[in-house]
Design a protein around this motif. Structure first.
Motif, PDB file in Angstrom:
ATOM      1  N   ASN A 123       1.958   7.806   3.283  1.00 50.55           N
ATOM      2  CA  ASN A 123       1.458   6.311   3.326  1.00 50.55           C
ATOM      3  C   ASN A 123       2.314   5.561   4.442  1.00 50.55           C
ATOM      4  OD1 ASN A 123      -0.084   4.048   4.724  1.00 50.55           O
ATOM      5  ND2 ASN A 123      -0.163   3.722   2.429  1.00 50.55           N
ATOM      6  N   CYS A 142       1.048   3.944  -2.938  1.00 51.79           N
ATOM      7  CA  CYS A 142       0.644   4.873  -2.627  1.00 51.79           C
ATOM      8  C   CYS A 142       1.887   5.487  -3.668  1.00 51.79           C
ATOM      9  CB  CYS A 142       0.446   5.239  -1.605  1.00 51.79           C
ATOM     10  SG  CYS A 142       0.341   7.379  -0.939  1.00 51.79           S
ATOM     11  N   CYS A 149       0.625  -1.227  -0.133  1.00 53.97           N
ATOM     12  CA  CYS A 149       0.250  -0.100   0.018  1.00 53.97           C
ATOM     13  C   CYS A 149       0.913   1.212   0.161  1.00 53.97           C
ATOM     14  CB  CYS A 149      -0.680   0.055   1.155  1.00 53.97           C
ATOM     15  SG  CYS A 149      -0.481  -0.320   2.686  1.00 53.97           S
ATOM     16  N   CYS A 164      -4.654   2.658  -2.463  1.00 58.57           N
ATOM     17  CA  CYS A 164      -3.711   1.346  -1.449  1.00 58.57           C
ATOM     18  C   CYS A 164      -4.724   0.101  -1.288  1.00 58.57           C
ATOM     19  CB  CYS A 164      -3.578   1.975   0.053  1.00 58.57           C
ATOM     20  SG  CYS A 164      -4.859   3.032   0.246  1.00 58.57           S
TER      21      CYS A 164
END
Lengths: 225, 402
Positions: free
Chosen positions: A35, A22, A18, A172
């Motif tokens: 993130n 991202c 993720c 994500c």
């Protein structure tokens, strides 16, 4: 409609796909991460957790209902979208960094130098190998995403506004290998996110700060060694 | 003032160095500072708080001449107003040098967000700048030749008008003088994220520090332009009293806050104390001991000399600058996202964040940053200080009572 996210920590493998998706999809300059995924309690960062006592906790913008960053922004560059996601207007931000100081989650990232200069440090040639979503994106005629940022402005997670506006899910959510991330309408009691929050006992991060986050977490189950 | 030309030339040279450094920052970005995503405010904002603090004294002093009948301070009223003006200019410059997109500064006027304490501060600081200039003009009014007056041209009895208007302006000026500190403190104190700032005592403490530092600055300027004079003796006494009482009140506010947190023993709050009293113990020592030495020097000496006042003001002002510097470390080196990991006995774990400063081989995810202002940061700040000094030196003749 109040857009919100639930992250099921039981399903999180700690693969950090993720975080990478991202960063890639939102063309974040080197040094900035919207993130991040860490193991709470670990002494060193980015290592595998101790079995049974550590877990993975992904943190990005919590899209608070009582967002300190939105209240302190002197020029209203940080604003709520119609579904209450917190967005930043790249054209209006004056770079005072008041929001970064006011945000308790440390998710706001600043462009300390021209990203073009930072790109050179990693020997990335613009145009050669396109990185991230390539179009500028406007929401309500305000620039909320651009593939190359100007220096001196603040950026952060937008719940991938450029994809959400096109009816797609954030990077994500789509990238999560464990399908731990769910996005949906918090106002609708029958939405998947609402049902997960109600039925599975979701919690929010540092609720004592009174920010009312719209990102919820489902606790991982404890395991016997 | 002796060496007027020399001082002015030095000041202009320092201003130029500041301008060159600022151009470097403008073209390369704030990467030339030592700030990063976790330590997002540094020397510039400390300087901002410092100058706002110094700006008060002038007007508090000038106002107390009329409100509390401290007539002995009258010869210093104009210097006070001038010092106040110069410091507000310095404070506003500090905001300009700190922001990443200075060419968008006008956005503050075009799209003001009235829930932001920074907007309140910009409004009250600019009003205060105008007010202190107006006050300066009114005090000087009788000395200006009638054909050279810009405002209030048809006033006949200039002396009476000046006295009367100054009297009316005094309480308003005092209100604004207190207002700029309260609102500046609110910029920090409203941030629930930062334990170190989120305290009701911060605003009163800012006022206390301001009265102490601001009065010191007026004392210093008045000695510079008048020298030590027998007829000003009672004024020196009053100013020394202002400086010392305000500083002791500040010490009380500060340690009162420390004590309450230390006694309760919340780990997160203890961490803020550990940063200030541990990591930065030396700076903390400076912020307490230097002003105390300065105050002692002023109180104890039977015969004041220029050198003594210079030394004392230097001690006090450097101490206050150290105090302003310490606004940041305990706030930024104590991440608000500190959690108690599930299923673990040890409580406080800080969630790292990306520094935003990409450097080969350097740690990118951090929880702590040992902030040391860079040469560029210092030279830009010195540029701001010399701009303020320029204003005062250039106009100091207008502030002298003949």
């Amino acid at each position: 409609m109040r857009i919100g996210m639930v992250i099921d920590l039981e399903k999180c493998l700690g693969c950090r796909t993720c975080a990478v998706a991202c960063k890639q999809h939102n063309a974040q300059p080197p040094g900035n991460w919207w993130n991040r995924v860490f193991t709470p309690g670990s002494k060193y960062h980015l290592i595998k957790p101790e079995l049974g006592s550590q877990y993975f906790l992904p943190v990005s913008c919590q899209h608070c209902d009582n967002a300190a960053c939105e209240k302190v922004c002197p020029v209203g560059a940080t604003f709520y979208s119609k579904d209450k996601a917190v967005l930043v207007d790249y054209d209006r931000c004056i770079g005072c960094r008041y929001c970064m100081s006011a945000c308790p989650y440390g998710v706001r990232q600043f462009n300390w130098e021209d990203p073009k200069e930072t790109h050179k440090k990693i020997e990335w040639i613009e145009g050669g190998n396109n990185y991230g979503y390539q179009e500028e994106h406007k929401y309500d005629d305000r620039l909320v995403y651009s593939p190359i940022r100007e220096k001196g402005i603040v950026e952060k997670c937008t719940f991938c506004v450029q994809y959400m506006d096109a009816g797609e899910k954030p990077a994500c959510v789509r990238a999560c290998t464990g399908e731990a991330r769910v996005i949906g309408d918090l106002d609708d009691p029958n939405s998947e996110v609402s049902r997960m929050i109600n039925n599975k006992g979701a919690y929010t991060l540092i609720p004592e700060k009174g920010t009312k986050p719209k990102v919820f977490y489902l606790p991982p189950k404890r395991k016997d060694n | 003032m002796k060496n007027y030309k020399l001082i002015l030339n030095i000041v202009i040279a320092l201003m130029l160095i500041g301008v060159i450094s600022y151009i470097i920052q403008l073209t390369t970005g704030l990467v030339v500072t030592d700030m990063n995503n976790s330590y997002s405010w540094g020397l510039y904002i400390a300087g901002f708080a410092f100058f706002v603090g110094n700006a008060a004294g002038g007007m508090v002093l000038s106002a107390s001449i009329y409100m509390f009948g401290l007539k002995a301070l009258k010869p210093f009223a104009k210097i006070g107003a001038l010092a106040a003006f110069a410091n507000v200019i310095g404070a506003m410059l500090c905001v300009v040098i700190d922001i990443g997109q200075p060419f968008r500064l006008l956005n503050m006027l075009i799209y003001p967000n009235f829930s932001s304490p920074l907007i309140w501060d910009v409004i009250i600081l600019s009003s205060y700048a105008v007010l202190s200039l107006l006050y300066f003009y009114v005090l000087r009014f009788p000395e200006i030749a009638p054909e050279k007056r810009i405002l209030f041209k048809d006033v006949e009895n200039a002396e009476e008008f000046s006295e009367k208007t100054a009297k009316t302006l005094a309480p308003i000026a005092l209100l604004f003088a207190i207002g700029i500190h309260v609102v500046t403190a609110w910029i920090f104190a409203t941030q629930g994220a930062r334990e170190w700032w989120h305290s009701a005592v911060l605003a009163p403490d800012f006022v206390a520090v301001a009265v102490s530092a601001g009065t010191t600055l007026v004392f210093l300027f008045s000695i510079m332009v008048y020298g030590i004079k027998e007829e000003h003796k009672s004024a020196y006494k009053i100013m020394t009293r202002f400086i010392s009482i305000a500083f002791f009140v500040h010490l009380f506010f500060m340690y009162n806050d420390f004590f309450i947190h230390a006694w309760y023993g919340n780990e997160h709050a203890l961490h803020t104390l550990a940063v200030t009293l541990g990591d930065y113990w030396f700076v903390h020592l400076l912020e307490v001991v230097l002003p105390l030495m300065g105050i002692l020097c002023l109180m104890k000496s039977k015969i004041l000399t220029k050198a003594k006042v210079y030394r004392a003001s230097f001690f006090i002002l450097i101490g206050v600058l150290a105090h302003r510097f310490l606004i940041m470390p305990a706030a930024f080196n104590n991440l608000p996202l500190t959690i108690s990991p599930m299923g673990q006995q040890n409580g406080n774990w800080e969630y790292p964040l990306a520094s935003g400063r990409f450097m080969e081989g350097a740690e990118l995810f951090i929880t702590n940053h040992n902030y040391v202002p860079t040469f560029i940061e210092w030279s830009i700040l010195i540029g701001v200080i010399s701009t303020m000094t320029f204003v005062v030196v250039k106009w100091h003749k207008l502030a002298i009572n003949k």
